[in-house]
Scaffold this active site. Sequence first.
Site, PDB file in Angstrom:
ATOM      1  N   LYS A   1      -1.410  -1.505  -4.061  1.00 31.26           N
ATOM      2  CA  LYS A   1      -2.445  -0.477  -4.088  1.00 31.26           C
ATOM      3  C   LYS A   1      -1.725   0.850  -4.217  1.00 31.26           C
ATOM      4  CE  LYS A   1      -6.248   1.739  -1.628  1.00 31.26           C
ATOM      5  NZ  LYS A   1      -7.041   1.843  -0.368  1.00 31.26           N
TER       6      LYS A   1
ATOM      7  N   TYR B   1       0.859  -1.176   0.000  1.00 26.61           N
ATOM      8  CA  TYR B   1       0.000   0.000   0.000  1.00 26.61           C
ATOM      9  C   TYR B   1       0.896   1.226   0.000  1.00 26.61           C
ATOM     10  CZ  TYR B   1      -4.092   2.807   1.566  1.00 26.61           C
ATOM     11  OH  TYR B   1      -5.119   3.718   1.686  1.00 26.61           O
TER      12      TYR B   1
END
EC number: 4.3.3.7
Length: 295
Positions: A165, A137
């Site tokens: 992500k 992330y």
Amino acid sequence: MSDTNFGRALCAMVTPFTEGGALDLEAAQKLADRLVTEGCDGLVLSGTTGESSTTTDAEKADLVRAVREAAGGRAAVLTGVGTADTRHTLDLARQARQAGADGLLAAPPYYSRPPQDAVEEHLRALADATDLPVMLYDIPGRTGTRIEPDTMLRLAEHPRIVAVKDCAYDLLGTQKVMAATDLAYYTGCDEYVLALYALGGAGYVSTVANVVPGAFRAIIDAFDAGDTALAARHQQHTIPLTELMMSAGLPGTVTAKALLADLGLPGGGPVRPPLRPADRQAVDGLRAAYEVLLS
């Protein structure tokens, strides 16, 4: 693009609370069922939108179990395990594995702003802690620390680090990593769904999809069908609501819960302090943009 089994259309799911502030697992299951029914094939829990910074370890595990039950094998269930403390992060990863998560969402440690070699060591330790696949992330606006492209290239060598992500707002760096690795890239920025997908991305992890999951699924479905003009129109149609929910001064958690509550949909309701609920003017604006999107 790596075959992650995470799906293409993922929602960064809000964490519902009761009016008294307790975790509302019944509402979470209803929200999860609605999201899957309306096009999501992955649910990401306990991320930024999921208020992970104000939920306990036990609540995170309970949420995984409840949502996995509601999804019933129809969608992948990932959960965030990012903290400022490597030991705590590894503990959360093991608890997520025991609770039945299909994958882990892992941001770099926040606040301490470690150098890149320490970020890499932290994330490798996480990937070694369980047999679950990991979605990195990259969100420096929240953590204060970037996962730099060169670091990402090295992390991609780990067999369980399979996806990203991407909230770094660095399209050049993103393309550099995508071109050199098999990492499955998911945009975490709703305005980039079509752009990253057209470059070979795996899909998206969307906050706005809490409210309109079908609108974002339509973008990638049109692209997959070869109708790029329709995909572009679908993307452009989502922009007014995305701007109000994500770029108008309130966190996406606040706007998503406010609009869900105004619509009478599962998942709406309180946020935990220090977040505060949206005021009536903001809710009215969100509702108007929502109605336009659906028209």
